[in-house]
Design an enzyme around this catalytic site. Structure first.
Site, mmCIF file in Angstrom:
data_model
loop_
_atom_site.group_PDB
_atom_site.id
_atom_site.type_symbol
_atom_site.label_atom_id
_atom_site.label_comp_id
_atom_site.label_asym_id
_atom_site.label_seq_id
_atom_site.Cartn_x
_atom_site.Cartn_y
_atom_site.Cartn_z
ATOM 1 N N GLU A 10 -12.742 5.083 4.945
ATOM 2 C CA GLU A 10 -12.822 4.366 6.206
ATOM 3 C C GLU A 10 -14.080 4.665 6.999
ATOM 4 O O GLU A 10 -14.431 3.903 7.913
ATOM 5 C CB GLU A 10 -11.603 4.716 7.059
ATOM 6 C CG GLU A 10 -10.326 4.243 6.425
ATOM 7 C CD GLU A 10 -9.123 4.637 7.230
ATOM 8 O OE1 GLU A 10 -8.199 3.839 7.303
ATOM 9 O OE2 GLU A 10 -9.107 5.742 7.781
ATOM 10 N N GLN B 198 0.835 -1.204 0.000
ATOM 11 C CA GLN B 198 0.000 0.000 0.000
ATOM 12 C C GLN B 198 0.871 1.255 0.000
ATOM 13 O O GLN B 198 0.341 2.368 -0.055
ATOM 14 C CB GLN B 198 -0.909 0.013 1.243
ATOM 15 C CG GLN B 198 -1.981 -1.060 1.213
ATOM 16 C CD GLN B 198 -2.918 -1.042 2.412
ATOM 17 O OE1 GLN B 198 -3.195 -2.089 2.977
ATOM 18 N NE2 GLN B 198 -3.425 0.125 2.798
ATOM 19 N N ARG C 31 -9.302 -0.595 7.776
ATOM 20 C CA ARG C 31 -10.156 0.587 7.624
ATOM 21 C C ARG C 31 -10.343 1.326 8.937
ATOM 22 O O ARG C 31 -11.443 1.417 9.471
ATOM 23 C CB ARG C 31 -11.520 0.143 7.082
ATOM 24 C CG ARG C 31 -11.526 0.115 5.557
ATOM 25 C CD ARG C 31 -12.865 -0.231 5.035
ATOM 26 N NE ARG C 31 -13.167 0.566 3.870
ATOM 27 C CZ ARG C 31 -13.931 0.134 2.877
ATOM 28 N NH1 ARG C 31 -14.470 -1.053 2.922
ATOM 29 N NH2 ARG C 31 -14.181 0.908 1.863
ATOM 30 N N CYS C 32 -9.245 1.887 9.432
ATOM 31 C CA CYS C 32 -9.282 2.331 10.814
ATOM 32 C C CYS C 32 -8.822 3.747 11.057
ATOM 33 O O CYS C 32 -9.059 4.276 12.112
ATOM 34 C CB CYS C 32 -8.356 1.429 11.603
ATOM 35 S SG CYS C 32 -6.692 1.495 10.937
HETATM 36 N N1 MCN Z 1 -13.605 9.851 -3.038
HETATM 37 C C1 MCN Z 1 -14.413 10.716 -3.724
HETATM 38 N N2 MCN Z 1 -14.768 11.915 -3.153
HETATM 39 C C2 MCN Z 1 -14.371 12.241 -1.888
HETATM 40 C C3 MCN Z 1 -13.576 11.328 -1.167
HETATM 41 C C4 MCN Z 1 -13.181 10.143 -1.776
HETATM 42 O O1 MCN Z 1 -14.812 10.431 -4.851
HETATM 43 N N3 MCN Z 1 -14.715 13.390 -1.328
HETATM 44 C C5 MCN Z 1 -13.113 8.632 -3.687
HETATM 45 C C6 MCN Z 1 -11.607 8.751 -3.901
HETATM 46 O O2 MCN Z 1 -11.288 9.448 -5.039
HETATM 47 C C7 MCN Z 1 -11.164 7.306 -3.918
HETATM 48 C C8 MCN Z 1 -12.125 6.658 -2.921
HETATM 49 O O3 MCN Z 1 -13.263 7.519 -2.833
HETATM 50 O O4 MCN Z 1 -11.302 6.769 -5.197
HETATM 51 C C9 MCN Z 1 -11.509 6.519 -1.521
HETATM 52 O O5 MCN Z 1 -10.873 7.688 -1.209
HETATM 53 P P1 MCN Z 1 -10.195 8.075 0.190
HETATM 54 O O6 MCN Z 1 -11.225 8.217 1.226
HETATM 55 O O7 MCN Z 1 -9.288 9.199 -0.068
HETATM 56 O O8 MCN Z 1 -9.374 6.787 0.637
HETATM 57 P P2 MCN Z 1 -8.064 6.178 -0.043
HETATM 58 O O9 MCN Z 1 -8.182 6.230 -1.487
HETATM 59 O O10 MCN Z 1 -6.866 6.704 0.619
HETATM 60 O O11 MCN Z 1 -8.262 4.655 0.363
HETATM 61 C C10 MCN Z 1 -7.902 4.178 1.628
HETATM 62 C C11 MCN Z 1 -9.073 3.610 2.381
HETATM 63 C C12 MCN Z 1 -8.534 2.749 3.447
HETATM 64 S S1 MCN Z 1 -7.451 3.416 4.547
HETATM 65 C C13 MCN Z 1 -8.837 1.416 3.491
HETATM 66 S S2 MCN Z 1 -8.225 0.508 4.780
HETATM 67 C C14 MCN Z 1 -9.647 0.827 2.480
HETATM 68 C C15 MCN Z 1 -10.545 1.786 1.806
HETATM 69 O O12 MCN Z 1 -9.910 2.903 1.477
HETATM 70 N N4 MCN Z 1 -9.173 -0.206 1.773
HETATM 71 C C16 MCN Z 1 -9.857 -0.583 0.636
HETATM 72 N N5 MCN Z 1 -11.362 1.266 0.858
HETATM 73 C C17 MCN Z 1 -10.996 0.153 0.176
HETATM 74 N N6 MCN Z 1 -11.685 -0.252 -0.912
HETATM 75 C C18 MCN Z 1 -11.256 -1.322 -1.611
HETATM 76 N N7 MCN Z 1 -11.965 -1.705 -2.701
HETATM 77 N N8 MCN Z 1 -10.141 -2.017 -1.260
HETATM 78 C C19 MCN Z 1 -9.429 -1.683 -0.167
HETATM 79 O O13 MCN Z 1 -8.349 -2.354 0.158
HETATM 80 CU CU1 CUN Z 2 -6.096 1.493 8.980
HETATM 81 S S1 CUN Z 2 -6.498 0.346 7.419
HETATM 82 MO MO1 CUN Z 2 -6.396 1.684 5.863
HETATM 83 O O1 CUN Z 2 -5.561 2.868 6.846
HETATM 84 O O2 CUN Z 2 -5.138 1.104 4.940
#
Ligand code: MCN
Ligand code: CUN
Length: 798
Positions: A752, A231, A378-379
């Protein structure tokens, strides 16, 4: 209220049709996934590739007396048997964890948890490697293990970490936050105080794809390439360089398609190091891919927090103070994956969505003979535990005062005009409107009707009780800022690089790494929005340290808050350069060039028909570049966020509890989320659905369990239950939009939120069904037997 540059208001802008902000663009990556053309680590095949299988300890605590690999070496196809001794030669027998502890790559003297890595067999074929691993003879001197954190802190507990100099007990650290004295005083003066003990059980992220790596050392180029389930490829490369002594530019980490991470793929695992080291020593590619039970038994777990919560309040429900004491089980090594200055993650925001004057938390962490971990699934670094604590405690208080829990929430919410809000532990919430989200959720859930129905069922002594649970949570996502958040010393910024090619198409490279979140689509949407391009003209690349700009990776929902911001800022840099070229093309003054978000075009002020698109500008940049200008059209941005973002939501869960069987059925499941400005509502919806399913798994089924000998009794999918489509109800989702004031496009993270926010709502609902008979808490996972016990104790069982 939105950001610099006027920022887009997605609800208005979801119509320009180029796939920008707010549009439900179909995920670009799904074409390859649904046609079987994904490329995961186990799909990587190289000429001459060998296979690695790890020999794991059947004991949780044991001294190794002898390892005899001769029977394995005698097998046809076995190339090598590696032990700690072999790795010691290369100084690779141990590796640093992300929390500054030292973990054995292969056990040197003493096994500290069941299934720990003891030796590695390298063979020409995976099955031979597996058979070979069974023929490695290890002689163990079995020691008494300790698996519970409170037992581990007893005076007579067996000492787990003899390898740490002068260590005399299993205590790792103490941590505290808030004002102990002011909190104690508030408790003394309060009309009402409530207290509840709750255990947030050990969970496992359990992604579909387990962890794996293919190490490939090329002696010709003196370069090590590692394809791995990561990751965070860049920080993994930096750590690989530090551990191995191989210069960083001679290491390439590639994280190809990743089949789910959920936090499991943030830490570095011994298997990665062994595959890389074996390939270095043997000068042949070596693949290691773990099996399911290895994944659950040995890789980073989540939670395992034993919490006591207390609230002090006035008799009309104003919360004066909150206090908590926590015992954390970190396993055999302190290997939590989190910013290094935060031993208890972001547990600091345990005051949640409420304006509370005094707060105090104290926490102790212990080593046990269990697998290391503590942050994953997801924490956002322990916010899950914090949210569970406060949202459960608010319900406990409401029941004590015999008032509706919505009333307690409304009375104590931080009000919209109080933002930016500084919490009593010194954390700065960017924006929020908690009551609007709660109102919407209650309306969608038909809250009042269900309350009446609940009462009717109690009066009629119905077979099935109704419970309504609420959670009005606040999340904290998007680490940095770099000054406070770092991984192994590297500040938590993130990055984007945008190159517009001569024909007007773009390649975008980012420092984060999608594991299923849809970045190849949503990051392209940010660029489409900011440059007036079509989303199909943009390709997003990530996961290759040789080509992508340095970033800290995807976890803690930081991609949108940090790399998303970098992408917007880099786009705007390109836009600025584009204006120079537009002026040249349109024979106008640069100062007169305006960009129109709606049409996506650049035009001369006051003359909208004298306009030019980004495609025409790209041609200009390469084929008719203005004299004195640097040719090309590209930009890079490294973004260090000024603050984190604070998404929030209100969830309302209605359950039926069967008094005869203890079974819980979901009657209604409403989730209202606010992640600021929304990039892709469909991707968000997918994130919410997946996260709610994981919240249900948490509340109802999942638990990594151990027996007294340290045997993992919940270490495979027969015993570690994951929710399937059968257990998942219909979700009704809604949203409000409260932009982040400091984020360039006003967006907050969302990935998360559903897993953080839903477990307390579900537990609150089950407790609520029995609250009239005095039930104040039910521990997770709320399997039918657990619920039936609670019913029975309250005299409700049939
Ligand atoms: N998004 C959006 N508009 C926003 C916020 C987010 O359209 N205002 C979209 C983003 O562009 C992105 C998605 O939603 O495509 C998730 O965005 P974000 O909240 O920024 O999270 P990350 O991309 O950093 O993903 C990490 C988060 C975490 S920490 C875990 S754990 C987790 C999760 O995402 N693991 C996942 N969702 C998951 N989903 C899948 N399918 N697989 C994982 O391993
Ligand atoms: Cu804590 S699980 Mo996500 O932050 O990769």
């Amino acid at each position: 209220q939105h950001a610099e540059d006027g920022g887009p208001q997605p609800e208005k802008h979801c119509g320009h049709g180029r796939g920008g902000m707010g549009e439900e663009v179909r995920r670009k990556e799904d074409q390859r996934f649904i046609t079987g053309r994904g490329n995961y680590v186990d799909d990587v095949k190289k000429p001459g590739m060998l296979h690695c299988e790890l020999v794991r300890s059947p004991h949780a605590h044991a001294r190794i007396e002898e390892i005899d690999g001769s029977r394995a070496m005698d097998m046809d196809g076995v190339v090598a048997v590696l032990t700690a001794e072999d790795l010691l030669e290369y100084d690779l027998a141990t590796m640093p964890t992300l929390m500054d502890d030292t973990q054995d790559v292969l056990v040197n003297d003493k096994v500290k948890f069941q299934s720990q890595e003891v030796a590695a067999v390298i063979a020409e074929d995976r099955y031979v490697a597996k058979d070979g691993a069974e023929k490695v003879d290890v002689t163990y001197d079995v020691l008494d293990p300790v698996v519970d954190a409170d037992d581990a802190l007893e005076d007579d507990a067996p000492l787990i970490r003899e390898d740490i100099e002068d260590k005399e007990d299993n205590h790792i650290f103490d941590w505290e936050t808030g004002d102990e004295e002011a909190t104690a005083q508030a408790f003394e003066e309060a009309d009402v105080t409530v207290e509840e003990e709750m255990f947030y059980q050990r969970l496992h992220p359990a992604p579909i794809e387990t962890c794996g790596a293919v190490g490939d050392y090329d002696p010709g180029k003196d370069k090590l390439t590692v394809h791995m389930t990561s990751q965070a490829p860049h920080i993994h490369r930096t750590l690989f360089a530090q551990v191995s002594g191989i210069p960083e530019h001679k290491i390439r980490i590639v994280s190809p398609d990743v089949g789910g991470g959920f936090g499991n793929k943030v830490p570095i695992y011994p298997g990665y190091v062994v595959a890389a080291a074996a390939s270095y020593v043997l000068e042949q590619p070596v693949k290691w891919v773990e099996e399911r039970s290895e994944n659950i038994q040995t890789t980073g777990f989540a939670r395992d927090y034993d919490m006591t919560g207390e609230i002090a309040a006035t008799e009309d429900g104003e919360i004066l103070a909150v206090r908590t004491d926590v015992l954390a089980n970190h396993g055999a090594y302190n290997a939590a994956a989190q910013p290094s200055k935060f031993p208890a993650g972001f547990f600091n925001i345990f005051t949640g969505s409420y304006d509370i004057d005094a707060a105090y938390a104290s926490l102790s962490a212990a080593y046990t003979n269990t697998a290391p971990g503590g942050i994953a699934y997801r924490c956002s670094f322990r916010v899950t535990e914090a949210v569970y604590l406060i949202e459960r405690m608010v319900k406990v208080l409401a029941d004590e005062l015999e008032v509706d829990p919505t009333e307690i929430r409304r009375k104590n919410f931080i009000q919209p005009e109080q933002f930016p809000y500084e919490s009593p532990t010194g954390w700065n919430y960017d924006s929020g409107d908690y009551e609007s989200a709660l109102d919407l959720a209650l309306e969608m859930a038909e809250y009042e009707e269900y309350r009446e129905e609940q009462q009717r069922r109690i009066e009629n002594d119905a077979d099935k009780l109704l419970g309504i649970g609420i959670s009005s949570f606040t999340e904290v996502v998007g680490a940095g800022p770099g000054k406070t958040c770092d991984i192994a010393g590297v500040e938590m910024f993130d990055s984007a690089e945008i190159r517009i090619h001569p024909t007007g198409k773009a390649t975008v490279r980012v420092g984060v790494q999608t594991q299923g979140q849809g970045h190849e689509t949503t990051f392209a949407q940010i660029v489409a929005e900011e440059l007036g391009m079509d989303v199909d003209d943009i390709v997003v690349e990530h996961g290759d340290t040789d080509t992508d700009p340095y970033g800290l990776g995807t976890y803690g929902s930081r991609s949108t808050p940090v790399a998303g911001a970098a992408t917007a800022v880099a786009s705007r840099k390109v836009r600025d350069k584009a204006k120079t070229i537009a002026a040249n093309e349109l024979e106008a003054d640069e100062g007169d060039i305006e960009w129109d978000r709606e049409s996506g075009e650049f035009h001369v002020a006051g003359a909208p028909d004298r306009s030019i698109t980004i495609t025409e500008i790209a041609a200009g940049a390469y084929m008719n570049n203005p004299a004195g200008e640097e040719p090309g059209l590209e930009a890079v941005n490294y973004y260090d966020p000024p603050e984190m973002t604070y998404p929030f939501g209100s969830y309302v869960v209605v359950v039926e509890v069967d008094r005869e069987t203890g079974e819980v059925e979901f009657e209604k499941f409403v989730a209202v989320d606010d992640c600021g400005n929304r990039i892709n509502p469909m991707v968000i919806e997918g994130q919410i659905h997946g996260g709610l399913a994981q919240g249900i798994g948490t509340a109802m089924m999942e638990h990594v369990t151990y027996d007294d000998n340290g045997n993992v009794t919940g270490g495979d999918f027969m015993n570690y239950l994951l929710p399937t489509a059968m257990e998942i109800p219909e979700f009704e989702t809604g949203h409000t939009v409260t932009p982040s004031p400091h984020h360039p496009i006003g967006a907050k993270g969302v990935g998360e939120s559903p897993t953080v926010g839903s477990p307390p709502a579900i537990v609150n609902a089950v407790v609520d069904a029995m609250a009239h008979a005095g039930v104040s808490h039910v521990e997770m996972p709320m399997t039918p037997d657990v619920v039936w016990e609670a019913l029975d104790e309250a005299g409700l069982a049939q």
